[in-house]
Design a protein around this motif. Structure first.
Motif: not given
Length: 99
Positions: A1-22
């Motif tokens: 079960m996901y609290i919110f959209n899995k795709e958004d979760y993965l995008l959030t992790i992607r941001l935390e792993k190197g991209k400075k900001e969207w």
């Protein structure tokens, strides 16, 4: 079960792993709201032609901004430069294939 959209979760992790900001997209939370979702997760604002467009999902905001970049004459026309202005350049790879 996901609290919110899995795709958004993965995008959030992607941001935390190197991209400075969207690019052109920011997260907004309402710390004064009685709604826990608005206080903790919030929503996303995409800046499209100077207009703040709200989205519930990060993925929707990123795609709307990227579509704006691809369709806009305000952004550079050179392929490599345009790629750097996208949040999800991998979704536009077919556009960048030179023939």
């Amino acid at each position: 079960m996901y609290i919110f959209n899995k795709e958004d979760y993965l995008l959030t992790i992607r941001l935390e792993k190197g991209k400075k900001e969207w690019i052109g997209v920011r997260n907004v939370v309402d710390e004064e709201s009685s709604d826990m979702w608005a206080r903790s997760v919030g929503w996303y604002i995409a800046d499209i032609n100077g207009e703040e467009c709200p989205f519930s999902l990060l993925s929707d905001a990123l795609r709307a901004y990227d579509a704006h970049v691809m369709q806009s004459s305000q952004h550079l026309h050179h392929t490599d430069n345009k790629k750097t202005q996208l949040n999800l350049p991998e979704e536009w790879e077919d556009t960048f294939v030179e023939g």
